[in-house]
Motif scaffolding. Structure first.
Motif, PDB file in Angstrom:
ATOM      1  N   ASP A   1       0.870  -1.173   0.000  1.00 43.39           N
ATOM      2  CA  ASP A   1       0.000   0.000   0.000  1.00 43.39           C
ATOM      3  C   ASP A   1       0.916   1.236   0.000  1.00 43.39           C
ATOM      4  O   ASP A   1       1.273   1.767   1.050  1.00 43.39           O
ATOM      5  N   LEU A   2       1.277   1.668  -1.215  1.00 50.07           N
ATOM      6  CA  LEU A   2       2.276   2.735  -1.338  1.00 50.07           C
ATOM      7  C   LEU A   2       1.783   4.042  -0.727  1.00 50.07           C
ATOM      8  O   LEU A   2       2.525   4.734  -0.035  1.00 50.07           O
ATOM      9  N   GLN A   3       0.511   4.359  -0.983  1.00 47.84           N
ATOM     10  CA  GLN A   3      -0.002   5.625  -0.444  1.00 47.84           C
ATOM     11  C   GLN A   3      -0.102   5.582   1.067  1.00 47.84           C
ATOM     12  O   GLN A   3       0.205   6.554   1.755  1.00 47.84           O
ATOM     13  N   GLY A   4      -0.536   4.415   1.566  1.00 48.23           N
ATOM     14  CA  GLY A   4      -0.631   4.236   3.026  1.00 48.23           C
ATOM     15  C   GLY A   4       0.741   4.400   3.661  1.00 48.23           C
ATOM     16  O   GLY A   4       0.899   5.096   4.667  1.00 48.23           O
ATOM     17  N   LEU A   5       1.732   3.797   3.025  1.00 42.02           N
ATOM     18  CA  LEU A   5       3.098   3.854   3.549  1.00 42.02           C
ATOM     19  C   LEU A   5       3.611   5.299   3.514  1.00 42.02           C
ATOM     20  O   LEU A   5       4.229   5.776   4.468  1.00 42.02           O
ATOM     21  N   GLU A   6       3.315   5.969   2.412  1.00 37.62           N
ATOM     22  CA  GLU A   6       3.770   7.359   2.273  1.00 37.62           C
ATOM     23  C   GLU A   6       3.160   8.244   3.370  1.00 37.62           C
ATOM     24  O   GLU A   6       3.847   9.066   3.961  1.00 37.62           O
ATOM     25  N   SER A   7       1.871   8.034   3.648  1.00 36.12           N
ATOM     26  CA  SER A   7       1.303   8.910   4.672  1.00 36.12           C
ATOM     27  C   SER A   7       1.778   8.496   6.066  1.00 36.12           C
ATOM     28  O   SER A   7       1.935   9.345   6.944  1.00 36.12           O
ATOM     29  N   GLU A   8       2.061   7.210   6.274  1.00 36.43           N
ATOM     30  CA  GLU A   8       2.613   6.790   7.581  1.00 36.43           C
ATOM     31  C   GLU A   8       4.024   7.343   7.773  1.00 36.43           C
ATOM     32  O   GLU A   8       4.395   7.760   8.858  1.00 36.43           O
ATOM     33  N   LEU A   9       4.822   7.314   6.717  1.00 38.35           N
ATOM     34  CA  LEU A   9       6.226   7.729   6.848  1.00 38.35           C
ATOM     35  C   LEU A   9       6.390   9.242   6.774  1.00 38.35           C
ATOM     36  O   LEU A   9       7.325   9.798   7.337  1.00 38.35           O
ATOM     37  N   GLY A  10       5.515   9.895   6.026  1.00 41.76           N
ATOM     38  CA  GLY A  10       5.616  11.350   5.903  1.00 41.76           C
ATOM     39  C   GLY A  10       6.677  11.819   4.926  1.00 41.76           C
ATOM     40  O   GLY A  10       7.081  12.979   4.950  1.00 41.76           O
ATOM     41  N   VAL A  11       7.170  10.909   4.087  1.00 41.43           N
ATOM     42  CA  VAL A  11       8.127  11.270   3.018  1.00 41.43           C
ATOM     43  C   VAL A  11       7.675  10.575   1.732  1.00 41.43           C
ATOM     44  O   VAL A  11       6.943   9.588   1.795  1.00 41.43           O
ATOM     45  N   PRO A  12       8.106  11.072   0.558  1.00 40.62           N
ATOM     46  CA  PRO A  12       7.681  10.427  -0.687  1.00 40.62           C
ATOM     47  C   PRO A  12       8.139   8.971  -0.769  1.00 40.62           C
ATOM     48  O   PRO A  12       9.270   8.655  -0.392  1.00 40.62           O
ATOM     49  N   VAL A  13       7.254   8.129  -1.239  1.00 37.12           N
ATOM     50  CA  VAL A  13       7.559   6.707  -1.428  1.00 37.12           C
ATOM     51  C   VAL A  13       7.370   6.398  -2.913  1.00 37.12           C
ATOM     52  O   VAL A  13       6.301   6.679  -3.468  1.00 37.12           O
ATOM     53  N   VAL A  14       8.407   5.864  -3.547  1.00 37.28           N
ATOM     54  CA  VAL A  14       8.335   5.567  -4.983  1.00 37.28           C
ATOM     55  C   VAL A  14       8.667   4.098  -5.208  1.00 37.28           C
ATOM     56  O   VAL A  14       9.661   3.592  -4.670  1.00 37.28           O
ATOM     57  N   ALA A  15       7.832   3.411  -5.992  1.00 37.36           N
ATOM     58  CA  ALA A  15       8.069   1.992  -6.282  1.00 37.36           C
ATOM     59  C   ALA A  15       8.896   1.873  -7.556  1.00 37.36           C
ATOM     60  O   ALA A  15       8.618   2.553  -8.545  1.00 37.36           O
ATOM     61  N   THR A  16       9.918   1.000  -7.532  1.00 38.80           N
ATOM     62  CA  THR A  16      10.740   0.790  -8.738  1.00 38.80           C
ATOM     63  C   THR A  16      11.059  -0.699  -8.935  1.00 38.80           C
ATOM     64  O   THR A  16      11.010  -1.492  -7.994  1.00 38.80           O
ATOM     65  N   ALA A  17      11.360  -1.005 -10.190  1.00 35.46           N
ATOM     66  CA  ALA A  17      12.029  -2.274 -10.505  1.00 35.46           C
ATOM     67  C   ALA A  17      13.218  -1.816 -11.345  1.00 35.46           C
ATOM     68  O   ALA A  17      13.138  -1.721 -12.570  1.00 35.46           O
ATOM     69  N   ALA A  18      14.298  -1.459 -10.657  1.00 36.82           N
ATOM     70  CA  ALA A  18      15.398  -0.720 -11.301  1.00 36.82           C
ATOM     71  C   ALA A  18      16.040  -1.511 -12.431  1.00 36.82           C
ATOM     72  O   ALA A  18      16.482  -0.931 -13.418  1.00 36.82           O
ATOM     73  N   ARG A  19      16.087  -2.836 -12.301  1.00 35.99           N
ATOM     74  CA  ARG A  19      16.734  -3.633 -13.342  1.00 35.99           C
ATOM     75  C   ARG A  19      15.987  -3.517 -14.657  1.00 35.99           C
ATOM     76  O   ARG A  19      16.577  -3.621 -15.723  1.00 35.99           O
ATOM     77  N   LYS A  20      14.681  -3.293 -14.576  1.00 31.38           N
ATOM     78  CA  LYS A  20      13.883  -3.129 -15.797  1.00 31.38           C
ATOM     79  C   LYS A  20      13.674  -1.649 -16.133  1.00 31.38           C
ATOM     80  O   LYS A  20      12.943  -1.335 -17.075  1.00 31.38           O
TER      81      LYS A  20
END
Ligand SMILES: Nc1nc2c(ncn2[C@@H]2O[C@H](COP(=O)(O)OP(=O)(O)O)[C@@H](O)[C@H]2O)c(=O)[nH]1
Ligand SMILES: [Mg+2]
Length: 258
Positions: free
Chosen positions: A150-169
């Protein structure tokens, strides 16, 4: 930031052998070992990178540059660590750069398949600096394991931007650069979640804060310093003596910046 403050903040990474151009923002890259930190680093900087050692340490140091919206960045790959409570030379390097090199932002890379363990480092870094971005990498592996985040949930819990990546791709890198840009330039304000400790510790922190604030001013986060002092962290005190003295001596600062 006024010109003088900006000049000082440009010069501080020089204490660590990092020499940004005047218009470059410095971004520290942190993470546990094997989370894909180097893959993120390579994906962002391509061939514009070089490696060396941290001054006085046998630990590798890689720095590379990239641009986003015409803004140049210098990305500094910190050693992979599980913590920055400075029990190993890698942890000392990572902590000292984040604390005393005062990067314009710190990007923390986490492994999407074992977030719980990885968040420990993110929370520690968020105690030092509000200018954080969390990158959740290996999202393709998480999908394979049917882990949803839950990226948005995590972002609001942490209070900093959260970005999902698959860097190898190469997935998510544009959003990652955007978040780094937003936080480094100050366009996006963050409000990192602060860990609360037992009432005894919190009371002791409150007692120490006025004196610490007077001594360190805006050079360090006073709460973080209070916690380290209460922890009896000798390595941190040694680093304060080493780097804060340098900061206060313009002559030495100039030499260090060369
Ligand atoms: N599947 C997958 N593998 C990745 C991803 N990012 C990195 N890796 C792989 O994970 C391993 C560790 O990556 P590396 O960048 O060396 O990790 P570091 O120790 O954090 O610097 C390598 O085999 C990478 O190719 C990703 O997003 N997805
Ligand atoms: Mg690596």
């Amino acid at each position: 930031m006024d010109l003088q403050a900006r000049k000082i903040s440009r010069a501080l990474p020089g204490l660590f052998g990092i020499h940004p151009e005047p218009d470059q923002y410095v971004v520290a890259l942190a993470g546990n070992p094997n989370v894909g930190k180097s893959t993120v680093f390579n994906a962002l900087t391509g061939l514009h990178q070089h490696t060396g050692n941290w001054p006085g340490k046998t630990v590798d140091n890689a720095q590379g540059s990239f641009e986003y919206l015409k803004q140049p960045f210098l990305l500094v790959d910190l050693p992979g660590t599980y913590s920055i409570l400075a029990h190993t030379v890698e942890e000392v390097v990572a902590r000292d750069f984040i604390c005393f090199g005062r990067p314009d932002a710190t990007l923390v890379v986490l492994d999407a398949t074992c977030l719980e363990r990885n968040l420990n480092l993110a929370l520690q870094i968020m105690e030092i600096t509000p200018k954080c971005i969390v990158c959740i990498n290996l999202m393709d592996e998480a999908r394979k394991k049917q882990i949803t985040i839950d990226l948005q949930g995590l972002e609001s819990e942490l209070g900093v931007p959260v970005v999902a990546t698959a860097a190898r791709k190469g997935e998510g890198l544009h959003s990652l650069k955007d978040a780094v840009y937003q936080v480094s330039t100050g366009l996006r304000k963050t409000k990192p979640r602060q860990l609360r400790y037992s009432s005894q510790v919190e009371e002791a922190v409150q007692q120490l804060l006025p004196d610490i604030s007077r001594l360190v001013g805006t050079k360090l986060n006073p709460r973080w310093v209070a916690l380290r002092l209460l922890d009896g962290d000798k390595s941190f005190i040694a680093s304060i003596n080493q780097y804060i003295e340098l900061q206060e001596s313009p002559g030495l600062l100039k030499v260090a910046a060369l």
